[in-house]
Scaffold this motif. Structure first.
Motif, PDB file in Angstrom:
ATOM      1  N   ALA A  38       0.939  -1.177   0.128  1.00 17.84           N
ATOM      2  CA  ALA A  38      -0.116  -0.024  -0.096  1.00 17.84           C
ATOM      3  C   ALA A  38       0.927   1.255   0.007  1.00 17.84           C
ATOM      4  O   ALA A  38       2.175   1.161   0.208  1.00 17.84           O
ATOM      5  CB  ALA A  38      -0.987  -0.014   1.121  1.00 17.84           C
ATOM      6  N   GLY A  39       0.196   2.343  -0.043  1.00 18.78           N
ATOM      7  CA  GLY A  39       1.127   3.750  -0.159  1.00 18.78           C
ATOM      8  C   GLY A  39       1.112   4.472  -1.372  1.00 18.78           C
ATOM      9  O   GLY A  39       1.613   5.248  -1.405  1.00 18.78           O
ATOM     10  N   GLY A  40       0.212   3.886  -2.315  1.00 22.63           N
ATOM     11  CA  GLY A  40       0.241   4.679  -3.462  1.00 22.63           C
ATOM     12  C   GLY A  40       1.649   4.641  -4.606  1.00 22.63           C
ATOM     13  O   GLY A  40       1.696   5.615  -5.236  1.00 22.63           O
ATOM     14  N   THR A  41       2.474   3.508  -4.578  1.00 28.27           N
ATOM     15  CA  THR A  41       3.568   3.252  -5.170  1.00 28.27           C
ATOM     16  C   THR A  41       3.636   2.418  -6.219  1.00 28.27           C
ATOM     17  O   THR A  41       4.464   2.241  -7.050  1.00 28.27           O
ATOM     18  CB  THR A  41       5.034   3.193  -4.438  1.00 28.27           C
ATOM     19  N   TRP A  42       2.350   1.733  -6.382  1.00 25.76           N
ATOM     20  CA  TRP A  42       2.560   0.607  -7.263  1.00 25.76           C
ATOM     21  C   TRP A  42       2.603   0.738  -8.618  1.00 25.76           C
ATOM     22  O   TRP A  42       3.325   0.058  -9.480  1.00 25.76           O
ATOM     23  CB  TRP A  42       1.229  -0.561  -6.951  1.00 25.76           C
ATOM     24  N   TYR A  43       1.863   1.806  -9.283  1.00 25.96           N
ATOM     25  CA  TYR A  43       1.640   1.952 -10.543  1.00 25.96           C
ATOM     26  C   TYR A  43       3.291   2.478 -10.972  1.00 25.96           C
ATOM     27  O   TYR A  43       3.773   2.137 -12.072  1.00 25.96           O
ATOM     28  CB  TYR A  43       0.976   3.143 -10.966  1.00 25.96           C
ATOM     29  N   GLN A  44       4.010   3.128  -9.991  1.00 28.86           N
ATOM     30  CA  GLN A  44       5.320   3.495 -10.345  1.00 28.86           C
ATOM     31  C   GLN A  44       6.160   2.306 -10.366  1.00 28.86           C
ATOM     32  O   GLN A  44       7.185   2.256 -11.327  1.00 28.86           O
ATOM     33  CB  GLN A  44       5.961   4.769  -9.400  1.00 28.86           C
ATOM     34  N   GLU A  68      -5.506   9.361  -3.150  1.00 31.98           N
ATOM     35  CA  GLU A  68      -5.099   8.223  -4.096  1.00 31.98           C
ATOM     36  C   GLU A  68      -5.760   6.839  -3.749  1.00 31.98           C
ATOM     37  O   GLU A  68      -6.241   6.611  -2.515  1.00 31.98           O
ATOM     38  CB  GLU A  68      -3.369   7.976  -3.877  1.00 31.98           C
ATOM     39  N   THR A  69      -5.391   6.061  -4.530  1.00 30.48           N
ATOM     40  CA  THR A  69      -6.166   4.560  -4.415  1.00 30.48           C
ATOM     41  C   THR A  69      -4.803   3.769  -3.776  1.00 30.48           C
ATOM     42  O   THR A  69      -3.829   4.456  -3.559  1.00 30.48           O
ATOM     43  CB  THR A  69      -6.343   4.056  -5.833  1.00 30.48           C
ATOM     44  N   ARG A  70      -4.964   2.691  -3.419  1.00 29.01           N
ATOM     45  CA  ARG A  70      -4.058   1.875  -3.120  1.00 29.01           C
ATOM     46  C   ARG A  70      -2.748   2.034  -3.808  1.00 29.01           C
ATOM     47  O   ARG A  70      -1.287   1.740  -3.352  1.00 29.01           O
ATOM     48  CB  ARG A  70      -4.120   0.360  -2.698  1.00 29.01           C
ATOM     49  N   PHE A  71      -2.965   2.042  -5.204  1.00 26.44           N
ATOM     50  CA  PHE A  71      -2.027   2.056  -5.992  1.00 26.44           C
ATOM     51  C   PHE A  71      -1.230   3.190  -6.713  1.00 26.44           C
ATOM     52  O   PHE A  71       0.015   2.911  -7.060  1.00 26.44           O
ATOM     53  CB  PHE A  71      -2.209   1.051  -7.333  1.00 26.44           C
ATOM     54  N   GLY A  72      -1.891   4.362  -6.353  1.00 26.52           N
ATOM     55  CA  GLY A  72      -1.334   5.369  -6.790  1.00 26.52           C
ATOM     56  C   GLY A  72      -2.568   6.549  -7.283  1.00 26.52           C
ATOM     57  O   GLY A  72      -3.425   6.323  -7.107  1.00 26.52           O
ATOM     58  N   SER A  73      -1.971   7.562  -7.899  1.00 27.63           N
ATOM     59  CA  SER A  73      -2.936   8.673  -8.529  1.00 27.63           C
ATOM     60  C   SER A  73      -3.154   8.331  -9.983  1.00 27.63           C
ATOM     61  O   SER A  73      -2.639   7.714 -10.629  1.00 27.63           O
ATOM     62  CB  SER A  73      -1.965  10.032  -8.468  1.00 27.63           C
TER      63      SER A  73
END
Length: 468
Positions: free
Chosen positions: A74-80, A132-137
């Motif tokens: 979690a934390g919104g970094t998955w897309y990156q 943000e979602t779990r995955f990012g913006s």
């Protein structure tokens, strides 16, 4: 000295003749045995190569990467994280990535997205506990999609249409009770109320309810408009504004195949449905119910592989599978975010990358758990060599041999025993040198005039043979 040499020569010649006779006898025995054992009870099922190269970066077809697993960080970094891997995945042979549900869900920053609340909040609005979602913006999502497209990689959205979650309580005239069916999304799009769920004035129920969540009714014109008819509805917005190329439909047992058919007729793209059932006939029936606008995950293949590789009985691979019935509409896989039952995964990947269907690679298998070089090798084989229809040549508890009949085609040999194995097999190549493209055998035999050849396979491994 000459006499000794002559004696040695004569002895070696005699041994060669005996070995040759022994090989000829063994060849005839294996030919008879292979002909007896090679029958595939589903080989006469009608199959089609329709659109088999639709997503085709090479002769053998494309490969999907499931670009997430359950409870990714979690934390919104998955897309990156995913965007940083696109270049390497492209080089390895990935032609499409499947993302988790991208819209804001009931559990906001903690959700994997399968409890959808606002279909148009991609990390833009402060609701359900986060922006943000779990995955990012949204910006990070669009950057990921754009980067994938720069490498000619398609991006598939996970679409959850069966149920919603996170609505407020309201008086429900159709149940006579208060229900959580009042949806007021911050995006200002696709408000929902009791009349948009089951039961309602149009229909009492559909094919299935999931987990007690409010069951979205696709039979109402309002819901249809917002899902696939409107130019600013879910399907067309995801396609035109975000850039998605295709769809993975969640829990399609919960609604009729006509829903996916209407989506596809109005929105287009690639589609695969999660019809979770090991019965190949039911999978085929579902594909047909969409008017063949969608593919299905081949759960029949998944369960047969589990029985074969974990149960040490490779005859199970002769069982019924969707790819045998309808290869153009079968998406094969070894594991996913919901189920991970197969322990002998390298045999399973060797199977799906050498057989017909549209294979899926699981993120953790590739990035964390398995030998990445071996997976890269199998992907190369899939793209460049694994073409044409399939014939099963031999199967018993420990051995399985199959042939792909395209150009150049392959012969795949799976060994589930603890010893080296050899077998004479019929190929499509006469008087030709072949090699094992996995590197697990260093043999380079020459096929006979009648196209038969002896191949080998190491213990608990696999080899894949094609023209040198």
């Amino acid at each position: 000295m000459k006499r000794i040499i002559a004696q040695l020569f004569n002895g070696l010649l005699l041994m060669a003749i005996i070995a040759s006779c022994s090989d000829d006898t063994k060849l005839e025995e294996q030919r008879k045995h292979s002909n007896k054992k090679a029958t595939d009870p589903f080989s006469d099922v009608t199959r089609t190569d329709e659109n088999i190269n639709e997503r085709n970066p090479g002769p053998g077809g494309g490969i999907i990467m499931q670009a997430f697993y359950w409870d990714v960080p979690a934390g919104g970094t998955w897309y990156q994280t995913i965007e940083s891997k696109i270049s390497d995945w492209d080089a390895a042979g990935v032609s499409a990535i499947w993302l988790p549900p991208v819209s804001k869900a009931m559990n906001g920053p903690n959700s994997m997205g399968y409890d959808p609340f606002d279909y148009f909040d991609f990390g833009d609005y402060d609701q359900q506990g986060s922006v943000e979602t779990r995955f990012g913006s949204r910006t990070e999502l669009e950057s990921l999609i754009n980067t994938a497209h720069q490498y000619d990689i398609e991006v598939y959205a996970d679409i959850v249409l069966n149920h919603n979650s996170g609505g407020d309580l309201e008086a429900n005239p159709f149940t006579g009770t208060d229900t959580y069916t009042d949806y007021n999304p911050a995006s200002g799009k696709f408000y929902r109320s009791a009349s948009d769920f089951h039961p309602n004035a149009v229909v009492g129920s559909d094919e299935g309810v999931f987990g007690g969540f409010p069951d979205l009714s696709h039979s109402t014109s309002y819901v249809q408009d917002w899902l696939w008819n409107r130019s600013d509805g879910v399907g067309k917005y995801y396609r035109d504004e975000l850039g998605f190329d295709g769809w993975r439909f969640d829990y399609v047992k919960g609604f009729g195949g006509w829903v996916v058919r209407e989506w596809m007729n109005n929105v287009g793209g690639f589609a695969v449905g999660e019809y979770w059932d090991g019965n190949a006939q039911l999978l085929q029936d579902w594909v047909n119910s969409t008017n063949r606008t969608a593919s299905a995950f081949d759960f029949a293949c998944y369960y047969r592989m589990d029985e074969a590789f974990d149960g040490n009985d490779l005859t199970k691979l002769q069982g019924d599978m969707l790819w045998k019935r309808d290869a153009a509409k079968a998406v094969t896989f070894v594991t996913n975010h919901d189920t991970d039952e197969i322990w002998d995964k390298m045999h399973a990947y060797a199977y799906i990358f050498t057989h017909e269907g549209y294979p899926t690679l699981f993120y953790q298998d590739y990035e964390e758990w398995l030998d990445q070089d071996k997976l890269d090798n199998l992907m190369w084989i899939h793209r460049n060599l694994a073409t044409g229809g399939t014939d099963i040549l031999y199967a018993d508890n420990d051995e399985y041999v199959a042939r792909r009949n395209g150009n150049p085609g392959i012969v795949v040999y799976l060994n589930d025993s603890n010893q080296w194995l050899e077998r004479w097999v019929p190929t499509n190549w006469g008087n030709s040198v072949i090699k094992d493209y996995t590197g697990n055998s260093n043999w380079e035999p020459t096929t006979q005039n009648d196209q038969w050849v002896k191949i080998q396979c190491p213990p608990n491994s696999y080899t894949v043979w094609s023209l040198k």
